[in-house]
Design an enzyme around this catalytic site. Structure first.
Site, PDB file in Angstrom:
ATOM      1  N   SER A  88       0.836  -1.199   0.000  1.00 17.05           N
ATOM      2  CA  SER A  88       0.000   0.000   0.000  1.00 17.05           C
ATOM      3  C   SER A  88       0.868   1.246   0.000  1.00 17.05           C
ATOM      4  O   SER A  88       2.026   1.212   0.449  1.00 17.05           O
ATOM      5  CB  SER A  88      -0.894  -0.002   1.246  1.00 17.05           C
ATOM      6  N   TYR A 125      -2.267  -1.335  10.189  1.00 12.14           N
ATOM      7  CA  TYR A 125      -2.312  -1.553   8.743  1.00 12.14           C
ATOM      8  C   TYR A 125      -0.999  -1.104   8.109  1.00 12.14           C
ATOM      9  O   TYR A 125      -0.411  -1.811   7.286  1.00 12.14           O
ATOM     10  CB  TYR A 125      -3.479  -0.775   8.146  1.00 12.14           C
ATOM     11  N   LYS A 159       1.681  -3.531   6.015  1.00 10.36           N
ATOM     12  CA  LYS A 159       1.980  -3.318   4.603  1.00 10.36           C
ATOM     13  C   LYS A 159       3.458  -3.017   4.368  1.00 10.36           C
ATOM     14  O   LYS A 159       4.019  -3.390   3.335  1.00 10.36           O
ATOM     15  CB  LYS A 159       1.103  -2.201   4.042  1.00 10.36           C
TER      16      LYS A 159
END
Length: 256
Positions: A156, A169, A173
């Site tokens: 991401s 998150y 990533k």
């Protein structure tokens, strides 16, 4: 004609063909919707045989049927279920050429001072451990098949630029980027390429009036899956319209 000449000719045919993945076998985790579904359709349009691995049984089955593929229920946090998804591909077509580790969840927000470790571990089990499972079992199968292969992992823009997602998150990533580089180093000797994609989303772009689309990401994955990227490994392909590369609010300084 020697083997090297034959291999070169086959590669050229693949590159020049309108079906850039003709005859290749792919597994896509999280393939029932979103980026995974868009990629499954693009892969099928380009001649690939696609196994969709997801927990959304009804949607996944319907999509698989529509593209002539296969569906298997797969929770990527469970290693044995990822292994089963790879086995479906091998039992169906006798090989695995492409593994797209796409499954992931957005998780939860909140301050680092209040982060709940149980929630974080649940997110990591899917976003990070799921990718480990995918690389592990795809690599085992590709090594045994002795034909090489390509493994693609979803990271991401949050792994590149702070403040775009939650702490958990973002951590998951960014860890994927490191994992892709280290496994690319190990697996290159087997002709297996490992790369990442890092989409940004619909908001924010240097291209006025143009946000990111699912099709943009699917086409990027197609490139990394195809022989056109045959000399690309250990790479993170950022699909963000330049968002993480430049600050556009000062662009007025370029006006005459």
């Amino acid at each position: 004609m020697d083997n090297n000449t034959s291999d070169t000719k086959d590669t050229l045919v693949q590159i020049l063909s309108p079906q850039r993945l003709r005859g290749k076998v792919a597994v896509i985790t999280g393939g029932a919707r979103g980026i995974g579904a868009a990629t499954a359709r693009v892969f099928a349009e380009n001649g690939a045989h696609v196994v969709i691995a997801d927990i959304l049984n009804e949607v996944g089955t319907s999509l698989a049927e529509s593209i002539g593929g296969r569906y298997i229920q797969c929770d990527v946090s469970k290693e044995e279920e990822v292994e089963s998804a790879v086995k479906v591909a091998v039992e169906w077509k006798g090989r695995l050429d492409i593994m797209f580790n796409n499954a992931g969840i957005a998780g939860f927000g909140g301050s680092i001072t209040n982060i709940r470790m149980d929630q974080m571990m649940t997110l990591l089990a899917i976003n990070l451990h799921g990718v480990v499972h995918g690389i592990k079992h795809a690599a085992r199968t590709m090594i045994a098949g002795k034909r090489g292969g390509t493994i693609i992992c979803s990271s991401s823009s949050a792994a590149i630029m702070g403040g775009l997602a939650s702490h958990s998150y973002t951590m998951s990533k960014e860890a994927i980027l490191g994992l892709a580089r280290s496994t690319a180093c190990e697996l290159g000797v087997h002709g297996i390429r490992v790369n990442c994609i890092s989409p940004h989303g619909e908001r924010g772009s240097l291209l006025r009036g143009r946000g990111g689309r699912l099709e943009d990401v699917a086409q990027a994955v197609l490139f990394l899956a195809s022989d056109e990227s045959g000399f690309v490994t250990g790479h993170n392909l950022v699909i963000d319209g330049g968002y993480t590369s430049a600050f556009s609010q000062m662009s007025f300084i370029y006006n005459d």
